[in-house]
Design an enzyme around this catalytic site. Structure first.
Site, mmCIF file in Angstrom:
data_model
loop_
_atom_site.group_PDB
_atom_site.id
_atom_site.type_symbol
_atom_site.label_atom_id
_atom_site.label_comp_id
_atom_site.label_asym_id
_atom_site.label_seq_id
_atom_site.Cartn_x
_atom_site.Cartn_y
_atom_site.Cartn_z
ATOM 1 N N ASP A 278 0.833 -1.208 0.000
ATOM 2 C CA ASP A 278 0.000 0.000 0.000
ATOM 3 C C ASP A 278 0.868 1.259 0.000
ATOM 4 O O ASP A 278 1.955 1.275 0.596
ATOM 5 C CB ASP A 278 -0.913 0.031 1.226
ATOM 6 C CG ASP A 278 -1.937 -1.093 1.210
ATOM 7 O OD1 ASP A 278 -2.132 -1.700 0.139
ATOM 8 O OD2 ASP A 278 -2.532 -1.365 2.269
ATOM 9 N N ASP A 311 -0.577 -2.737 -4.513
ATOM 10 C CA ASP A 311 -1.903 -3.045 -3.972
ATOM 11 C C ASP A 311 -2.665 -1.739 -3.783
ATOM 12 O O ASP A 311 -2.870 -1.005 -4.732
ATOM 13 C CB ASP A 311 -1.767 -3.840 -2.679
ATOM 14 C CG ASP A 311 -3.051 -4.581 -2.316
ATOM 15 O OD1 ASP A 311 -3.905 -4.775 -3.197
ATOM 16 O OD2 ASP A 311 -3.211 -4.961 -1.145
ATOM 17 N N ASP A 315 -5.402 3.139 1.331
ATOM 18 C CA ASP A 315 -6.348 2.227 1.994
ATOM 19 C C ASP A 315 -6.563 2.626 3.443
ATOM 20 O O ASP A 315 -5.640 3.109 4.125
ATOM 21 C CB ASP A 315 -5.816 0.794 1.953
ATOM 22 C CG ASP A 315 -5.971 0.151 0.584
ATOM 23 O OD1 ASP A 315 -6.426 0.840 -0.342
ATOM 24 O OD2 ASP A 315 -5.620 -1.034 0.446
ATOM 25 N N ARG A 362 -11.821 0.451 -7.263
ATOM 26 C CA ARG A 362 -11.805 0.870 -5.856
ATOM 27 C C ARG A 362 -11.659 2.389 -5.719
ATOM 28 O O ARG A 362 -10.675 2.890 -5.180
ATOM 29 C CB ARG A 362 -10.700 0.155 -5.073
ATOM 30 C CG ARG A 362 -10.866 -1.355 -5.061
ATOM 31 C CD ARG A 362 -9.890 -2.031 -4.126
ATOM 32 N NE ARG A 362 -10.111 -3.472 -4.092
ATOM 33 C CZ ARG A 362 -9.436 -4.322 -3.316
ATOM 34 N NH1 ARG A 362 -8.502 -3.865 -2.491
ATOM 35 N NH2 ARG A 362 -9.700 -5.618 -3.346
#
Length: 727
Positions: A278, A311, A315, A362
């Site tokens: 991330d 990724d 997040d 996302r």
């Protein structure tokens, strides 16, 4: 681009004007003075900048800023680290400015003596957009501005730490590590943050990155997974920290940021490249976090097939709430933002004015949370925009979806149930959509309207289409799997967003493409081929190649003009501050969150008086170690000088050089009559000896009454002495 080495010989800990900005507009007026030419200047969000051409016989440069309407005596000098050299020009950035009009002055110090200077035109400074749940009055801290006030100026008592490729492992900072106020010096950026994790030090701290800082530069400072950890002691610990870039080329290269158990944290104006897993991870127990105006690129490839681009870019999960993600530029991100993992209770997040530039999915992907998504630009999105599962509710308002394959999805219903099955196997959630601009969508099914790509389907839809912003979604509309209804959070809780703060959808694309990302659009530019990249979700090989070969154009850090001295004229306050011109209306300041009593700091807060600030009486003996080193006609000084112990502001003077109080250090003098001895230190020492007797150092100052005759100053505790007065 040329490979560079940023040259900074020591850490600098400063408390003063901050320097960073996002520029949506640039001034380019050329200003000439004898021997010096300003080639560019401009104002942006809470900051201003100036660029100039090298002067052939200059030994260094100093830069100043003042309100446009203020007298020249009000110029405040910027610190050395904020002046940088590039291949064909020099640049300085001034931030921490409230909205208003300013001017900047560049002064070249000539090698043969004298100076040459030039002044910019008026620079208009605007405010950052502080909206969303991080600024909700219902949130724990009421702000996500970190080390800053909500008007853009540094908070009272704020510390500023400059981090470069050269000092990332050696930079030092004293940190409070116990309830009794014990101080311990942290070494290296990771070491400093590790001490802050103890939870005793809530002093506002702005950590400013200059140039490209790589994972190798941070060797020993990152955790085993390659993250810089910013962690509190437990859930929602008050941190008051800002991580920010200076100028348009500050880059976190090859490492990511992990926030855990934090409260009131800001991350801004950074390029984030080739991060592990991330990019910016808000993992567990965070509140009032504001991530904005960053350029987020590819991460390092993970082990799964869908992690070729890294990724998650930004997040957040495990109880992280009251978060605002805004004005970020996502470059072809594979997974822009996961919101929620295994939560069971409602939490709150805002996404606004982000540029999802040919990213895949996302934007965000939501579990459980209540999320406000407004004024974002979905620009050629190959998979889907907003996705909800497990009872989540999303208010999707006034966004632009250009060639976004599936603008909105809810798990196991509507578009997601048409056959591809690529979104989620979890229970569904609910989306309220209002006033979005949608073109080029492959599929969009509303619960109550035939204006999508298919007829309305009340039982199996992607979203409910509201006819007004304040409309409540009837409870009869529910997720097909899971049976949850939209919770109407947007009409029942304080979202931190007023109706007036939401831009017209017709203005969104222009505003976002001009204002998202680092200041001035950053130093990395990339233009996608819409005819190919709108639908492609494979890694863009030329883009990845450009990211892997990226280096900053920075040549060196510092103006090379020697220690920063006092401002050109006496200042009214100990710490340099700049008041905007009267013609500008400052941004209203939110009531600050209550904080612990500030610990002794190297530089006092603007409103605090660190010591008596009266001018020394006529006939007083004064020694300034910044100006004179160990040379004095009154004092006999033995010891070592240091320029790496930070900066102290005292009596309108900016002091950057000190005498290290060590075992062999001594200062001798003879007082003609009974006098008062005043010694000015930074925050490191606790006691000093005069004639063998120990005296306390309080708030950086020791005051001792001495009789007529000879006296000697020696070490009690290790300390750093900047200034001496006998009067």
């Amino acid at each position: 681009m040329k490979r560079i080495v940023a040259k900074v010989t020591s850490m600098t800990l400063l408390f003063t004007l901050g320097l960073t900005l996002l520029f949506s507009g640039w001034g380019t007026a050329v200003v000439h003075a004898t021997g010096l030419t300003v080639t560019a200047s401009g104002g942006g969000n809470e900051a201003a900048f100036v660029e100039w051409s090298s002067v052939s016989n200059a030994s260094g440069y100093k830069v100043y800023v003042k309100a446009a309407s203020a007298a020249d005596s009000q110029y405040q000098q910027l610190h050395n680290e904020l002046i940088r050299k590039y291949a064909s020009y020099w640049r300085a950035d001034a931030a921490g400015l409230a909205a208003g009009n300013y001017v900047m002055k560049v002064e070249a110090v000539l090698s043969g003596g004298g100076t040459a200077s030039a002044v910019t035109g008026t620079l208009a400074v605007t405010a950052y957009d502080r909206s969303g749940f991080a600024f909700s009055t219902a949130s724990p801290y009421g702000t996500g501005s970190g080390a800053y006030n909500d008007n853009g100026t540094l908070r009272s008592g704020a510390q500023v730490l400059y981090v470069t490729s050269q000092n990332a492992q050696t930079v030092t900072l004293p940190v409070v590590v116990s309830s009794s106020g014990t101080m311990q010096t942290g070494t290296g950026l990771g070491g400093i943050l590790s001490l802050r994790q103890k939870g005793y030090d809530t002093t506002p701290l702005a950590i400013r990155f200059i140039g490209q800082v790589t994972a190798a530069d941070l060797s020993g400072q990152l955790n085993s997974s390659g993250y810089l950890e910013l962690k509190g002691k437990n859930n929602y610990t008050e941190m008051n920290i800002t991580l920010e870039g200076i100028g348009k080329d500050a880059t976190a290269y090859g490492w990511g940021m992990l926030l855990r158990y934090t409260g009131n944290v800001e991350v801004r104006n950074l390029g984030v490249m080739l991060f592990p897993d991330d990019g910016i991870s808000m993992d567990t127990g965070n509140a009032n976090v504001w991530v904005h105006n960053n350029d987020i690129f590819y991460g390092s490839a993970g082990s799964d097939a869908d992690q070729a681009k890294g990724d998650g870019s930004t997040d957040l999960k495990k109880g992280s709430s009251y978060i605002t993600i805004s004005y970020n530029h996502y470059f072809d991100s594979g997974k822009a933002a996961l919101v929620g993992l295994s939560e069971s209770a409602e939490f709150f997040v805002t996404f606004h004015h982000n540029w999802f530039d040919h990213s895949d999915s996302r934007h965000p992907r939501i579990r459980v949370a209540s999320v406000h998504v407004y004024n974002n630009f979905y620009d050629g999105v190959s998979k889907y925009g907003v996705g909800v599962t497990t009872g989540a509710s999303a208010f999707v308002e006034s966004n632009v979806f250009r060639n976004t394959k599936n603008p909105m999805l809810s798990s196991l219903q509507g578009t997601d149930a048409l056959g591809e099955g690529t979104f989620s196997g979890e229970n569904g959630g609910m989306i309220k959509a209002y006033n979005n601009s949608i073109t080029g969508a492959a599929s969009l099914i509303y619960a109550n309207s035939n204006t999508g790509t298919a007829p309305a389907n009340a039982a199996s839809s992607d979203a409910y289409l509201a006819s007004s912003r304040n409309e409540s979604v009837p409870g009869s509309y529910k997720a097909l799997v899971g049976g949850t209804a939209y919770n109407n959070f947007d009409t029942s809780v304080n979202t931190g967003v007023s109706a007036a703060a939401v831009d017209s959808v017709s203005a969104v694309q222009q505003k976002v493409t001009a204002g998202a990302g680092r200041q001035g659009g950053g130093d990395f530019r990339w233009t996608f081929n819409n005819s190919v990249d709108d639908a492609a979700y494979a890694i863009n090989a030329p883009l990845m190649s450009a990211i892997r070969s990226y280096t900053s154009g920075l040549v060196s850090v510092g103006g090379n003009s020697g220690p920063v001295g006092p401002t050109p004229a006496p200042s009214a306050t100990p710490v340099p501050t700049v008041t905007p011109a009267p013609s500008a209306t400052p941004v209203p300041t939110a009531t600050p969150v209550p904080t612990a009593t500030p610990v002794p700091t190297v530089t006092p807060a603007p409103s605090a008086t660190p010591a008596p600030t009266a001018t020394p009486a006529p006939g007083a003996a004064v020694h300034n170690f910044t100006a004179s080193g160990t040379s004095s006609s009154f004092f006999t000084i033995q010891g070592n000088i240091s320029t790496s112990k930070g900066t102290v502001i005292y009596n309108g003077l900016t002091l950057t050089q000190c005498l290290k109080i060590e075992s062999a250090t001594s200062i001798q003098f003879t007082a003609a009559k009974a006098s008062t001895l005043t010694l000015v230190f930074n925050s490191e020492g606790t006691k000093i000896k005069v004639d063998g007797t120990s005296y306390p150092i309080t708030n950086g100052v020791a005051t001792v009454s001495v009789a007529a005759g000879a006296h000697t100053i020696t070490k009690d505790s290790t300390a750093n002495l900047y200034y001496v007065v006998v009067e």
